[in-house]
Write a protein that holds these residues in place. Structure first.
Motif, PDB file in Angstrom:
ATOM      1  N   UNK A 104       6.714  -4.914 -58.842  1.00 61.19           N
ATOM      2  CA  UNK A 104       6.497  -3.718 -59.644  1.00 61.19           C
ATOM      3  C   UNK A 104       5.356  -3.951 -60.617  1.00 61.19           C
ATOM      4  N   UNK A 105       4.610  -2.904 -60.898  1.00 58.15           N
ATOM      5  CA  UNK A 105       3.640  -2.953 -61.982  1.00 58.15           C
ATOM      6  C   UNK A 105       4.335  -2.642 -63.300  1.00 58.15           C
ATOM      7  N   UNK A 106       3.701  -3.012 -64.391  1.00 58.58           N
ATOM      8  CA  UNK A 106       4.318  -2.812 -65.699  1.00 58.58           C
ATOM      9  C   UNK A 106       4.562  -1.340 -66.015  1.00 58.58           C
ATOM     10  N   UNK A 107       3.742  -0.459 -65.454  1.00 57.80           N
ATOM     11  CA  UNK A 107       3.848   0.958 -65.793  1.00 57.80           C
ATOM     12  C   UNK A 107       4.984   1.627 -65.019  1.00 57.80           C
ATOM     13  N   UNK A 108       5.520   0.933 -64.017  1.00 56.46           N
ATOM     14  CA  UNK A 108       6.552   1.533 -63.179  1.00 56.46           C
ATOM     15  C   UNK A 108       7.952   1.335 -63.763  1.00 56.46           C
TER      16      UNK A 108
ATOM     17  N   UNK B 203       8.525   1.268 -68.654  1.00 47.80           N
ATOM     18  CA  UNK B 203       7.935   1.861 -67.464  1.00 47.80           C
ATOM     19  C   UNK B 203       8.006   3.376 -67.495  1.00 47.80           C
ATOM     20  N   UNK B 204       6.975   4.037 -66.943  1.00 43.66           N
ATOM     21  CA  UNK B 204       6.860   5.493 -67.057  1.00 43.66           C
ATOM     22  C   UNK B 204       6.720   6.219 -65.725  1.00 43.66           C
ATOM     23  N   UNK B 205       6.482   5.507 -64.649  1.00 38.70           N
ATOM     24  CA  UNK B 205       6.253   6.183 -63.367  1.00 38.70           C
ATOM     25  C   UNK B 205       7.143   5.569 -62.292  1.00 38.70           C
TER      26      UNK B 205
ATOM     27  N   UNK C  68     -10.286  10.115 -60.870  1.00 36.55           N
ATOM     28  CA  UNK C  68     -10.492  10.934 -59.671  1.00 36.55           C
ATOM     29  C   UNK C  68     -10.524  10.068 -58.420  1.00 36.55           C
ATOM     30  N   UNK C  69     -11.253   8.957 -58.495  1.00 36.83           N
ATOM     31  CA  UNK C  69     -11.374   8.089 -57.329  1.00 36.83           C
ATOM     32  C   UNK C  69     -10.021   7.529 -56.881  1.00 36.83           C
ATOM     33  N   UNK C  70      -9.167   7.186 -57.849  1.00 36.24           N
ATOM     34  CA  UNK C  70      -7.864   6.616 -57.506  1.00 36.24           C
ATOM     35  C   UNK C  70      -6.809   7.685 -57.235  1.00 36.24           C
ATOM     36  N   UNK C  71      -7.207   8.948 -57.307  1.00 31.51           N
ATOM     37  CA  UNK C  71      -6.297  10.027 -56.956  1.00 31.51           C
ATOM     38  C   UNK C  71      -5.250  10.344 -57.998  1.00 31.51           C
ATOM     39  N   UNK C  72      -5.524  10.010 -59.281  1.00 33.38           N
ATOM     40  CA  UNK C  72      -4.531  10.254 -60.329  1.00 33.38           C
ATOM     41  C   UNK C  72      -5.128  11.016 -61.512  1.00 33.38           C
ATOM     42  N   UNK C  73      -5.915  12.070 -61.288  1.00 30.88           N
ATOM     43  CA  UNK C  73      -6.544  12.768 -62.413  1.00 30.88           C
ATOM     44  C   UNK C  73      -5.540  13.413 -63.354  1.00 30.88           C
ATOM     45  N   UNK C  74      -4.394  13.848 -62.843  1.00 33.33           N
ATOM     46  CA  UNK C  74      -3.391  14.506 -63.684  1.00 33.33           C
ATOM     47  C   UNK C  74      -2.355  13.515 -64.182  1.00 33.33           C
ATOM     48  N   UNK C  75      -1.702  12.813 -63.234  1.00 29.77           N
ATOM     49  CA  UNK C  75      -0.666  11.861 -63.645  1.00 29.77           C
ATOM     50  C   UNK C  75      -1.248  10.727 -64.476  1.00 29.77           C
ATOM     51  N   UNK C  76      -2.439  10.267 -64.109  1.00 29.39           N
ATOM     52  CA  UNK C  76      -3.068   9.196 -64.884  1.00 29.39           C
ATOM     53  C   UNK C  76      -3.377   9.624 -66.298  1.00 29.39           C
ATOM     54  N   UNK C  77      -3.875  10.849 -66.463  1.00 33.05           N
ATOM     55  CA  UNK C  77      -4.180  11.354 -67.807  1.00 33.05           C
ATOM     56  C   UNK C  77      -2.916  11.456 -68.642  1.00 33.05           C
ATOM     57  N   UNK C  78      -1.811  11.924 -68.041  1.00 31.65           N
ATOM     58  CA  UNK C  78      -0.545  12.030 -68.771  1.00 31.65           C
ATOM     59  C   UNK C  78      -0.038  10.657 -69.193  1.00 31.65           C
TER      60      UNK C  78
ATOM     61  N   UNK D 273      -2.978   3.873 -58.669  1.00 32.00           N
ATOM     62  CA  UNK D 273      -3.729   4.451 -57.558  1.00 32.00           C
ATOM     63  C   UNK D 273      -2.822   5.040 -56.486  1.00 32.00           C
ATOM     64  N   UNK D 274      -3.338   6.066 -55.794  1.00 32.91           N
ATOM     65  CA  UNK D 274      -2.613   6.641 -54.660  1.00 32.91           C
ATOM     66  C   UNK D 274      -2.839   5.841 -53.377  1.00 32.91           C
ATOM     67  N   UNK D 275      -3.705   4.867 -53.413  1.00 33.64           N
ATOM     68  CA  UNK D 275      -3.993   4.073 -52.221  1.00 33.64           C
ATOM     69  C   UNK D 275      -2.883   3.041 -51.987  1.00 33.64           C
TER      70      UNK D 275
END
Length: 771
Positions: A520-524, A549-551, A37-47, A89-91
């Motif tokens: 890039x981060x590894x998840x990207x 990468x997924x995002x 929630x704090x990083x602004x990714x409650x939905x995308x982060x969970x997926x 994070x969305x920041x």
């Protein structure tokens, strides 16, 4: 150097109260929801988390614990989820941030606040006149970095690698350094598990552990030494819980009672969550003094030798595995003599444990048939860290517990690919580099002079011989010892370049010319000429895994680590017709083919098997009882003594041993927040954990303020003030505080004698009350 606590800590609401819950459970679940929630990714982060550590998914950017062939539905832990949320994070730390704040201003921010600014989005060049980072183009950055490197002596340049970079990036990084003309390739392993890399080749002929994940399924005893599983590798709690449910004994040696080694509630078990039940992890928990593991293991070996002699004299079965020892080992007689010569009162005093406690652990070991020895930095970060690791190997060798299923030695690594980087050439030691293959493949003469490790890099910065630092990730300047001495000297360098995803303190202490290059981060998703790219890494159990990468990238300005490395290489090095940097960037499969060609006995069909469930196994000769040592056998080692820090004053009177610790709300130097749930600390990191008897004896009070000063005779004043005293279950004579804040107290010269790893787990200090 005098230091005070971070400013934002002092303005936070601080709450300190005991935490009685287990590791995992509802506390872990709440922490996960909070950071998403704090990083602004409650939905995308969970997926994204559903794909973490899964075949065909992405590898966790946090720890290097093993990835199972049959993963759980949620194959991530609390800290792994935090790492994913932190990267996604969305920041954003855009050029506007740097236009608004000078570097001097940003240096007043805490570690947490710097990274919480968000993902870096543009390449930046430091402007000394305005004391600000200003955006630049990639072409400008490469050109000036190349120009500066060409003007410097190769031996004056350091190419540092954090343990995050992939096998592909690490291979290219090591090749860049050697083509440039040096072996100055320090890495994060120098700061933590270098004693493993030095000790195990001497003992068993392998630089890594021998345990695979499947060994936990058939072991009947696990030793734990100096490794906080609940905070540093929580996914490991699942095999530990399963082992305990089978009746496996787990014997722990650690100065502090760590919750993950006491009790665990599986967050993926509805029954355990609803009933709030938990599994007891350790069957014996011995609170050894800081640096006392060497004495404790010596005591267990001494007890085993005595028990073996008594058993054979009485006509009972032997305690030691004499057939294994005769066929596979060397040096038993000298080691037995050393153990026999150690007096029990000395072993008790130095270990902090009673003879009865040590013998009780040895007794369980004597009855077990398949034993795993797990350890972390509580063993390695001492003046005799290498010798302590060899002593653990001695203990396992006595009963043949290396080279058979369900048994072995298991160092638990930190960064997600720190072990893999060594496998593909990140080493300062020319004898460990594949020089013959490099010469054959790339038609150049690899440098033969030994390079700089982490401590030697710091020494070179201090004496001026290091003129440039190029960092592939990490937070080097914050992670090293003697930060109060290092930071002023760091600014005297000509060039500093930092490749990173987020802002940290190392990016704000700059050389004359400084660049901050966002990757890039590894998840990207890493889109290159041939399409989306995959990368690979090695886990703690020597298996290679692919990561996809997924995002979408957070900024179109980002470049991948291989692309950045290639950009620097092309701007710096003469053209080599054997290397097509652009082709490698366009298709990482070509880099993996080069890795296979360079290490043909280690890698086989990495491109075809990198997503194989459970990973592609790296050959481990010691696992098959093939000992690649000078004697051709596994070697018993005789240490120089049982004092972990032989050159420092006897701990008595007002001298305490300081242990640096990590919160369960951080990973290495990355601080995710201020809630160390397991230790009951919320809202601050400026604390000093102390035994109640020491608090009273030194005229302090629980909750009062204190200053810590290092005891040394080198003429350097090392102090840290503004610390809140917290009464805690820690051995008398020891105290503990958070890393990296406590690094200002660790002298650079205070390191392991053989590997030069900083001895951060036992620093002689004095603690005084502060108004």
């Amino acid at each position: 150097m005098d230091q005070t606590g971070s400013q934002d800590d002092r303005t936070r609401k601080v709450r300190i109260e005991p935490y009685d819950g287990p590791a995992g459970g509802w506390g872990s679940a709440r922490s996960l929801v909070e950071i998403l929630t704090r990083e602004g990714v409650p939905v995308t982060g969970t997926a994204l988390l559903t794909k973490q550590n899964k075949p065909g998914g992405f590898m966790c950017v946090s720890c290097a614990w093993a990835k199972p062939a049959k993963p759980l539905a949620f194959e991530y832990c609390e800290n792994g989820a935090k790492a994913t949320a932190w990267e996604q994070t969305r920041r954003r730390a855009t050029p506007d941030l740097f236009a608004e704040h000078t570097v001097s201003d940003l240096l007043t921010w805490s570690d947490y606040a710097l990274e919480e600014a968000g993902r870096l989005t543009h390449p930046m060049r430091y402007d000394p006149a305005s004391d600000r980072y200003r955006p630049c183009t990639w072409e400008e950055a490469y050109a000036e970095i190349g120009h500066e490197l060409k003007a410097l002596e190769p031996k004056s340049v350091v190419f540092y690698a954090s343990g995050r970079a992939s096998l592909e990036a690490s291979y290219m990084w090591a090749l860049l350094a050697r083509l440039y003309g040096n072996n100055n390739l320090p890495d994060s392993s120098n700061m933590c598990h270098e004693p493993t890399s030095v000790a195990l080749p001497q003992s068993i002929g392998s630089p890594v552990g021998t345990v695979r994940l499947e060994d936990f399924e058939e072991t009947d005893l696990i030793f734990f030494f100096g490794q906080n599983v609940g905070s540093n590798s929580p996914r490991m709690l699942h095999p530990l819980q399963e082992a305990r449910k089978r009746g496996v004994s787990i014997i722990t040696f650690n100065p502090l009672k760590e919750r993950g080694l006491e009790r665990f509630t599986d967050p993926q078990s509805p029954v355990e969550m609803l009933t709030r039940s938990s599994t007891r992890i350790s069957t014996q928990y011995h609170q050894v003094k800081a640096g006392g593991d060497l004495a404790a293991i010596t005591g267990m070996c001494k007890a085993l030798f005595a028990a073996d002699r008594h058993a054979r004299a009485a006509g009972r079965p032997a305690v030691l595995d004499h057939a294994f020892i005769a066929e596979h080992t060397h040096g038993l007689e000298a080691f037995e003599q050393f153990c026999d010569e150690q007096e029990w009162p000395t072993l008790e005093r130095r270990s902090g444990l009673s003879r009865t406690a040590i013998e009780s652990a040895a007794s369980v070991y004597a009855r077990a048939k398949k034993v795993i020895g797990v350890y972390g930095m509580g063993l390695t970060q001492h003046r005799r860290g290498t010798e302590t690791v060899r002593m653990l190997a001695n203990l396992l060798l006595l009963r043949g517990n290396i080279g058979k299923p369900g048994a072995g030695i298991c160092p638990v690594r930190g960064h997600s690919n720190v072990q893999g980087q060594r496998t593909v050439g990140i080493t300062e030691k020319p004898e460990l580099a594949p020089n013959d293959k490099l010469r054959e493949l790339y038609d150049f003469e690899p440098p033969q002079e030994k390079g700089l490790n982490t401590v030697e890099t710091c020494e070179g910065v201090l004496d001026g011989s290091v003129r440039a630092f190029i960092g592939l990730g990490g937070n080097f300047l914050r992670a090293v010892p003697d930060t109060g001495v290092m930071e002023p000297a760091w600014r005297k360098q000509r060039l500093t370049v930092q490749i990173a995803t987020k802002l940290n303190r190392s990016h704000l202490v700059n050389g004359e010319v400084a660049y901050l290059l966002p990757c890039l981060g590894r998840i990207e998703i890493d889109r290159q000429a041939s399409g989306p790219q995959n990368v690979s890494m090695e886990d703690s159990t020597a298996r290679f895994h692919g990561s996809r990468g997924m995002s979408d990238p957070v900024s179109p300005q980002l470049r991948s680590e291989p692309a950045i490395i290639a950009g620097i290489a092309k701007a710096t090095l003469p053209r080599n017709p054997r290397i097509d940097w652009d082709a490698w960037v366009g298709d990482y499969a070509l880099v993996r083919k080069a890795i296979e060609a360079t290490y043909p006995t280690v890698f086989h069909d990495l491109n075809g098997r990198m997503f194989e469930p459970g990973g592609l196994a790296k050959p481990l000769p010691a696992r098959e009882r093939r000992w690649e040592t000078e004697t051709g056998k596994a070697n018993f080692a005789v240490p120089g003594g049982i004092e972990a820090d032989p050159d420092l004053p006897e701990r008595s009177g007002d001298i305490l041993d300081l242990i640096t610790l990590r919160s369960n709300d951080q990973f290495n130097t990355t601080v995710y927040g201020y809630h160390d749930r397991f230790r009951g600390i919320d809202g601050t990191r400026d604390v000093l954990f102390m035994n109640r008897a020491d608090i009273a004896r030194l005229g302090l009070r629980d909750g009062g303020q204190a200053e810590v000063e290092t005891v040394s005779d080198d003429g350097v004043s090392r102090r840290l003030g503004g610390l809140r005293v917290v009464a805690y279950d820690i051995p008398q004579g020891n105290c503990g505080g958070y890393y990296p804040e406590m690094n200002v107290l660790i002298p650079l010269w205070h390191h392991d004698e053989q590997s030069k790893t900083p001895a951060a787990k036992s620093v002689a200090v004095k603690v005084t009350a502060q108004a």
